[in-house]
Design an enzyme around this catalytic site. Structure first.
Site, PDB file in Angstrom:
ATOM      1  N   LYS A   1       0.862  -1.182   0.000  1.00 52.58           N
ATOM      2  CA  LYS A   1       0.000   0.000   0.000  1.00 52.58           C
ATOM      3  C   LYS A   1       0.900   1.234   0.000  1.00 52.58           C
ATOM      4  CE  LYS A   1      -4.327   1.026   2.380  1.00 52.58           C
ATOM      5  NZ  LYS A   1      -5.176   1.256   1.233  1.00 52.58           N
TER       6      LYS A   1
HETATM    7  C1  PLP Z   1      -6.474  -0.380  -4.135  1.00 55.36           C
HETATM    8  C2  PLP Z   1      -7.143  -1.057  -3.004  1.00 55.36           C
HETATM    9  N1  PLP Z   1      -7.611  -2.305  -3.170  1.00 55.36           N
HETATM   10  C3  PLP Z   1      -8.228  -2.970  -2.179  1.00 55.36           C
HETATM   11  C4  PLP Z   1      -8.419  -2.388  -0.950  1.00 55.36           C
HETATM   12  C5  PLP Z   1      -9.098  -3.149   0.145  1.00 55.36           C
HETATM   13  O1  PLP Z   1      -8.182  -3.472   1.144  1.00 55.36           O
HETATM   14  P1  PLP Z   1      -8.627  -3.666   2.649  1.00 55.36           P
HETATM   15  O2  PLP Z   1      -9.776  -4.594   2.641  1.00 55.36           O
HETATM   16  O3  PLP Z   1      -7.430  -4.244   3.315  1.00 55.36           O
HETATM   17  O4  PLP Z   1      -8.980  -2.320   3.175  1.00 55.36           O
HETATM   18  C6  PLP Z   1      -7.959  -1.089  -0.725  1.00 55.36           C
HETATM   19  C7  PLP Z   1      -8.139  -0.437   0.559  1.00 55.36           C
HETATM   20  O5  PLP Z   1      -7.228  -0.336   1.316  1.00 55.36           O
HETATM   21  C8  PLP Z   1      -7.296  -0.416  -1.762  1.00 55.36           C
HETATM   22  O6  PLP Z   1      -6.853   0.830  -1.597  1.00 55.36           O
END
Ligand code: PLP
Length: 315
Positions: free
Chosen positions: A159
């Protein structure tokens, strides 16, 4: 949404007032996006505020940092306590929590050597990300003209701050055309994910979702939903998804910390299923919230209570 200036922020080991949590304009990350972050939610449970899957979110923060060579100058235990302290200090019963690790100011060479790694934790109350109605009625989605970046370009399972320029372009484009959210395709033209969420489709009572081979962030909500769905007796298949799969699905929904479990009712003008939240989506949604609010004891391990243990405060 606007931020409450009376909130408190955890910044490099200290709790500081919101207005005092500032960064110098020469900070490396401001120029190059060279940071990593997390997003988690704290829910109001019977036993007090609790962060959903705090451990997994911090685990991912360290993995994201490692992918970019960022050394976080705090242990996981320290950050766990810092997240809880931030929530407690703000007196929140429920909120969104945003830890970020970024390169501060020392040089603006692209290589961030000598730039200190700063760690900040923000928290604020954040209601339904795509609007109050979205959880019930579902959202209208458009396919972005921007492709999701491929893992040969940047680590998709990390991330990283800079990666969100890709998401931002898609999200602005979708909003500009009157849609609630964008869906990005991967380099091969298969579905990757939303600008900030993963995708599930429901076909003949079975759930399908893709994985890192489609350049997605491996969502922690996605992981929770897979487990919850299997516990409910649904068959969950991990497979590459095409636009045809989505358009011919009986139901579809997004998962993510911000959107939680949000039905998708339309893709570029075509209704998904009957264009309303489907029964499987609703069942998963209910089970998900039973887990996040601590009502389903099977998932209590996913909740990290924010209150100090009585022993730690001398009661
Ligand atoms: C690009 C992206 N995909 C998927 C997710 C979903 O991830 P999570 O369920 O860990 O929040 C997020 C959110 O953080 C995201 O920014």
């Amino acid at each position: 949404m606007s931020f409450d200036q009376t909130n408190w922020v955890w910044m490099n080991g200290e709790i500081v007032p919101w207005a005092g949590a500032t960064v110098h304009v020469s900070a490396h990350t401001l120029h190059y996006g060279s940071g990593v972050f997390e997003g988690m939610r704290c829910y109001e449970t019977e036993d007090g505020p609790a962060v959903f899957r705090l451990d997994e979110h911090l685990e991912r923060l360290y993995l994201s940092a490692a992918a970019y060579g960022i050394e976080i100058p705090y242990s996981k235990d320290e950050l766990e306590e810092a997240v809880c302290e931030t929530i407690r200090r703000n007196g929140f019963t429920s909120c969104y929590v945003r830890p970020i690790c970024y390169h501060g100011s020392a040089s603006l060479a692209v290589h961030p050597r000598n730039c200190p790694v700063e760690v900040v934790i923000l928290a604020w109350p954040w209601a339904a990300y795509l609007g109050d109605e979205a959880l019930e009625r579902g959202v209208r989605v458009t396919v972005a003209s921007w492709a999701k970046f491929h893992s040969r370009m940047m680590p998709t399972t990390a991330k990283g701050c800079g990666g969100y320029l890709n998401s931002m372009l898609a999200s602005r484009e979708a909003a500009g055309s009157g849609y609630d959210e964008a869906l990005l395709l991967d380099e091969s033209g298969n579905i990757a994910e939303g600008s900030g969420e993963n995708l599930f489709i429901v076909r003949r009572g079975r759930l399908l979702t893709n994985d890192e081979r489609s350049s997605i962030l491996l969502g922690i909500t996605r992981d929770a939903v897979i487990e919850i769905a299997r516990d409910l007796g649904y068959h969950v298949e991990i497979a590459t998804l095409t636009l045809e799969d989505l358009l011919s699905a009986d139901e579809a929904f997004f998962t993510g910390t911000a959107v939680e479990v949000t039905p998708i009712r339309e893709l570029d003008g075509e209704l998904i299923g009957s264009g309303v939240r489907g029964p499987v989506t609703e069942t998963i949604q209910r089970a998900f919230f039973a887990a996040t609010f601590g009502r389903d004891l099977r998932y209590r391990d996913w909740l990290h209570l924010v209150a100090r243990e009585p022993a730690a405060i001398g009661i």
